[in-house]
Design an enzyme around this catalytic site. Structure first.
Site, PDB file in Angstrom:
ATOM      1  N   ASN A   1       2.806   7.301   5.542  1.00  0.00           N
ATOM      2  CA  ASN A   1       2.240   7.456   3.987  1.00  0.00           C
ATOM      3  C   ASN A   1       0.996   8.585   4.007  1.00  0.00           C
ATOM      4  OD1 ASN A   1       3.099   6.221   1.854  1.00  0.00           O
ATOM      5  ND2 ASN A   1       1.200   5.272   1.495  1.00  0.00           N
TER       6      ASN A   1
ATOM      7  N   GLU B   1      -1.351   6.358  -3.351  1.00  0.00           N
ATOM      8  CA  GLU B   1      -2.886   6.194  -3.576  1.00  0.00           C
ATOM      9  C   GLU B   1      -3.578   7.772  -3.685  1.00  0.00           C
ATOM     10  OE1 GLU B   1      -2.389   6.002   0.861  1.00  0.00           O
ATOM     11  OE2 GLU B   1      -1.499   4.774  -0.847  1.00  0.00           O
TER      12      GLU B   1
ATOM     13  N   VAL C   1       1.044  -1.092  -0.270  1.00  0.00           N
ATOM     14  CA  VAL C   1      -0.111  -0.264   0.038  1.00  0.00           C
ATOM     15  C   VAL C   1       0.784   1.226  -0.061  1.00  0.00           C
ATOM     16  CG1 VAL C   1      -1.758   1.364   1.213  1.00  0.00           C
ATOM     17  CG2 VAL C   1      -2.016  -0.979   1.067  1.00  0.00           C
ATOM     18  N   ALA C   2       2.023   1.124   0.693  1.00  0.00           N
ATOM     19  CA  ALA C   2       2.973   2.248   0.861  1.00  0.00           C
ATOM     20  C   ALA C   2       3.617   2.462  -0.467  1.00  0.00           C
ATOM     21  CB  ALA C   2       3.775   2.047   2.011  1.00  0.00           C
TER      22      ALA C   2
ATOM     23  N   ASP D   1      -7.774  29.771 -36.454  1.00  0.00           N
ATOM     24  CA  ASP D   1      -8.478  30.165 -37.569  1.00  0.00           C
ATOM     25  C   ASP D   1      -8.388  31.683 -37.549  1.00  0.00           C
ATOM     26  OD1 ASP D   1     -10.778  30.057 -39.175  1.00  0.00           O
ATOM     27  OD2 ASP D   1     -12.149  31.405 -37.608  1.00  0.00           O
TER      28      ASP D   1
ATOM     29  N   ILE E   1       2.462   2.118  -3.257  1.00  0.00           N
ATOM     30  CA  ILE E   1       1.425   3.047  -4.212  1.00  0.00           C
ATOM     31  C   ILE E   1       0.977   4.256  -3.742  1.00  0.00           C
ATOM     32  CG2 ILE E   1      -0.709   2.563  -5.675  1.00  0.00           C
ATOM     33  CD1 ILE E   1      -0.749  -0.279  -5.226  1.00  0.00           C
TER      34      ILE E   1
ATOM     35  N   ASP F   1       1.905  11.691   1.973  1.00  0.00           N
ATOM     36  CA  ASP F   1       1.247  11.501   0.524  1.00  0.00           C
ATOM     37  C   ASP F   1       0.398  12.793   0.561  1.00  0.00           C
ATOM     38  OD1 ASP F   1       3.130   9.497   0.041  1.00  0.00           O
ATOM     39  OD2 ASP F   1       1.117   8.199  -0.588  1.00  0.00           O
TER      40      ASP F   1
END
Length: 887
Positions: free
Chosen positions: A707, A284, A279-280, A326, A282, A711
């Site tokens: 995390n 998240e 989990v750490a 244009d 990734i 994070d």
């Protein structure tokens, strides 16, 4: 190809009588056969299906798996956080997609509600949806064209087609014209009228040849309806990163579990550790962080008049290296303006923004005649009528010869309306001692009916030499892509009939007008070129006009860099794609050509932005990597098909938006590299301890806590970093460039390795204080708790400090400004407060199995935590020296 066939052939093929039209029964039968005359779109996806589409991502799958495992092992808080991130990301994506597909609806709203048709010998008003091929439709000024129509009769008919063709002035229509060239562009098909364009002058009658999706506007709708959505470079990078991290996380779980099994460790404990570490590993919070950074970027961009409809478009702007723009209304003002006049053998420039100009007697006569021989109005910055005549009225205002005053002093008592064959218009106005005829129009036709000319206040014979001089000036102005009009007059003592007006005229002079470039665009193009961005002009207007504007703006250097739609048709797809980089101007192009041009540039790996405002721009806006619509002059269709809307219709806003996009991408990259560095540090610390059979330096709950605090706030704060002032001095980013290019991967590995090693070093020092080492057996719980606290604090503090050095790859903390990002300083302070709270508040200390450190150990852990920051700053010194040497 209805434009290439005679009227008789078309009426015969469609089986309709011009005088009576279709009978009611036949109209009903054809309606059943062809269907209603309205544009169709794809069935709309439901909100639920759109929501689940957002979940189709490797990183999301891994996060959902991690959430399931954390629920199984009882870590409900972590499961809630992960699920919240997943749902937030999906909701943001849902909102983007739900708002994006409005183009077809806007097209449907543009179709005319009512039409005048001949049915069973009578003129009736019917719903436009009931029109069928073969219907005889009557056109007059102010009516929208309800379907594609082959004109059968026309009288001074002019139709505003700028939304479809890009031309800045209404097109003259002539039912008698026939075009044998099958590649004749829409703008040149003067015997046709197209759905959703507007009749501005005259009248006409025609037969419906195409309805609904078979019309030119319907073809655009089909293009808009195609599924051509492509992932942005950022989305591609994140998808690749998600897949890589997902496989790494699974690999870490399996490897650690196998090693622990071989070493005979407590399998349940190691299962929890491996899951926590996976989990750490990734980040998240990354999808949410990216969404937040993009959303805040959108807010900032709205303040510079750029409204972003799709969040990924912000990032896409950062690597745009081709802007296909244009001409009409985007690069130019979409406002015909007189820029030169020729009077008394002198050409004179007219300043763009000026009032109260002093005029000679001849100039006054020129302007006076032009204004009196015009039907347009212009008040309070708003004009009505033909754009050419509006320009003449504005010219009068510049010389204090306003239309209102002149018309009150010289009342009109007769006129001879403009005719496309004569290309002239005449009015008869009251003068002090009688009446005066004012005639304006094509100079060559005026020269045929003029016998004298006005020079320095004197009327003299119009000699052959003077005629040639006029024609020479006309040629010079035409070569500058100016639209040239002449004007003359004659005096009479009595009111004369219209057929006697246009003879024996005194030619006063002529004017040259153009739809001028926007004043600020030239500087923006210079800035764009300096930033490695190539501007391209794409227009439905004529080649000479387009090239003249392009030269003035610095887009093109010569006419050889231009290409017309018919020339594109003559080239094979392969040849066109291979030679695309030779051209800077594309003129007289159709909507299909615009899409083809955009795709050709994309084929060469370019990230293409397309700007526009008309219906004809919508398919290419959608085909481009980022479509930019004009907010003021833009049609609903172009806005619906675009990714971004400019509220000020200012080309320079695109350049500012690109700068913002570059900085936003850089900020996202900082967040990604920072997160991966932190997570790598955690993986190294745990994996090394398992591999060498050392005690685990961190518990699963401690890993997840760190995390949580690293994070979120620091990563988001990095995403909010102020923009780099030098970002527009560099070339656009290669869309294929990895997140880890230009040393970013090295910084991530170096930072992660240092953080991981120093965490183990802190753990070792914690054990050493009590006389134990990493290989010791039967270490008491109290000693392990103290050593883990040391590792716990170093891991968190080193990540928080390391965020400071991540703000720029080469500039030092001092150069970027230590306090220039107060969000980051606040995030670091909050992180330390939370970390201190965990180890000092007894309830949390017991929950996380940590304890308070001694003053000496606090100094030690802070010193360890600062090492990654200092080492990275030292490396930057060498990188700056290398950059200077390379200059």
């Amino acid at each position: 190809m209805w434009f290439s066939r005679s009227q008789e052939e078309i009426l015969k093929e469609l089986d309709v009588n011009l005088h009576t039209g279709l009978n009611t029964e036949e109209a009903v039968r054809r309606l059943e056969e062809y269907g209603e005359n309205k544009l169709k779109g794809k069935p709309k996806k439901s909100i639920i299906s759109l929501f689940f589409i957002q979940l189709k991502d490797m990183l999301i799958y891994v996060l959902l798996g991690a959430a399931l495992v954390t629920i199984i092992i009882g870590e409900y808080v972590d499961a809630i956080i992960i699920l919240f991130v997943v749902v937030l990301n999906a909701v943001i994506g849902l909102v983007q997609e739900y708002k994006a597909e409005k183009a077809i609806e806007a097209l449907q709203q543009m179709t005319a509600p009512k039409s005048l048709v001949k049915r069973s010998g009578e003129i009736k008003e019917v719903d436009s949806q009931e029109l069928v091929p073969g219907d005889i439709v009557i056109l007059d000024a102010g009516r929208y064209i309800p379907a594609d129509i082959r004109l059968i009769e026309s009288a001074n008919l002019q139709i505003e087609e700028s939304a479809l063709t890009g031309e800045s002035v209404p097109s003259n229509k002539d039912a008698k014209d026939i075009f044998t060239d099958p590649k004749t562009s829409l703008g040149d098909q003067s015997n046709m009228a197209f759905m959703s364009t507007l009749t501005t002058y005259g009248r006409g009658e025609g037969v419906v040849v195409a309805t609904a999706m078979d019309t030119q506007i319907g073809k655009i709708a089909k293009i808009l309806d195609e599924d051509i959505e492509e992932m942005t470079p950022l989305q591609k990078r994140l998808e690749e990163l998600g897949k890589t991290l997902g496989f790494i996380a699974i690999g870490i779980c399996v490897l650690i579990f196998i090693i622990a099994l071989i070493q005979g460790r407590d399998l349940f404990e190691m299962f929890l550790t491996s899951i926590s570490l996976a989990v750490a590993a990734i980040p998240e919070g990354l999808p949410a962080i990216v969404a937040i950074v993009l959303a805040l970027g959108v807010t900032r961009m709205s303040k510079i008049n750029a409204i972003v409809k799709k969040l990924p478009a912000v990032e896409t702007l950062g690597c745009v290296n081709v802007i296909c723009s244009d001409k009409t209304g985007t690069l130019t003002q979409n406002k015909m303006t007189v820029v030169k006049h020729y009077v008394s053998n002198q050409v004179k420039d007219i300043p763009a923004e000026s009032t109260g100009l002093e005029a000679t007697s001849d100039e006054k006569e020129l302007v006076k005649s032009f204004v009196l021989c015009s039907d347009a109005t212009y008040e309070n910055g708003e004009g009505t009528g033909d754009p050419t005549e509006i320009a003449l009225v504005v010219l009068g205002d510049k010389y204090n010869l306003s239309r209102k005053i002149l018309n009150s002093q010289h009342k009109r008592v007769g006129e001879k309306p403009f005719d496309s064959d004569r290309k002239l218009m005449s009015t008869l106005n009251i003068e002090e001692n009688g009446y005066r005829v004012h005639t304006k129009g094509a100079v060559d036709n005026l020269l045929k009916i003029a016998t004298k000319t006005l020079i320095d206040g004197k009327v003299i014979p119009l000699t052959e030499e003077l005629r040639n001089e006029y024609l020479k000036v006309v040629e010079e102005m035409s070569n500058q892509a100016l639209r040239v009009l002449g004007v003359g007059y004659k005096d009479t003592t009595t009111i004369i009939e219209s057929e006697d007006m246009e003879s024996d005229l005194i030619l006063i002079g002529l004017v040259g007008m153009i739809d001028p470039p926007r004043l600020e665009v030239k500087a923006s193009i210079i800035e764009a070129k300096a930033a490695g961005i190539m501007p391209i002009m794409i227009t439905g207007d004529h080649k000479n006009t387009a090239v003249a504007i392009a030269k003035e703006l610095g887009i093109a250097d010569s006419i050889e860099q231009s290409l017309t739609g018919s020339e594109i048709e003559e080239m094979s797809d392969e040849e066109f794609t291979n030679r695309i980089n030779e051209y800077r101007v594309f003129a007289r192009v159709s909507p299909e050509h615009k899409v083809k041009i955009v795709k050709a540039y994309k084929y060469h790996g370019n990230i293409v932005s397309m700007t526009g405002d008309g219906v004809n721009d919508a398919p290419s806006l959608k085909s481009a990597d980022i479509g930019v619509a004009m907010g003021i002059t833009g049609t609903d269709v172009s806005k619906g098909a675009s990714d971004m809307i400019l509220t000020d219709d200012n080309f320079s806003t695109i350049v500012h938006a690109i700068e913002e996009g570059r900085n936003i991408y850089n900020n996202i990259k900082k967040s990604v590299i920072f997160l991966l560095s932190c997570n790598l540090g955690e993986v190294i610390a745990i994996f090394a301890s398992v591999l060498f059979f050392w005690p685990i330096p961190l518990l699963p709950t401690q890993i997840l806590w760190i995390n949580l605090i690293t994070d979120t706030f620091p990563a988001i704060a990095l995403g909010l970093d102020p923009g780099d002032r030098d970002v527009m001095k560099k070339k656009p980013r290669d869309p294929k460039e990895s997140f880890f290019a230009k040393g970013a991967g090295f910084r991530a590995i170096l930072g992660g390795t240092l953080i991981g090693i120093l965490t183990l070093v802190a753990f070792y020092f914690g054990l050493k204080e009590y006389g134990y080492n990493l290989g010791a057996n039967d270490i008491p719980d109290g000693v392990l708790i103290y050593a883990r606290t040391m590792a716990f604090v170093v891991l968190a503090a080193s990540q928080l400090f390391y965020s400071l050095t991540m703000r720029h790859p080469t500039k030092s903390i001092v150069q970027v400004g230590l306090f220039s990002n107060l969000y980051l300083i606040g995030a670091i302070v909050i992180g330390f407060i939370l970390q201190l709270g965990v180890i000092s508040i007894p309830f949390f200390a017991r929950a996380f199995r940590v304890q308070m450190l001694s003053l000496y150990d606090w100094g030690l852990v802070i010193l360890f935590a600062l090492v990654p920051l200092f080492i990275n700053e030292i490396i930057k010194i060498f990188l700056r020296r290398k950059d200077k040497q390379g200059e």
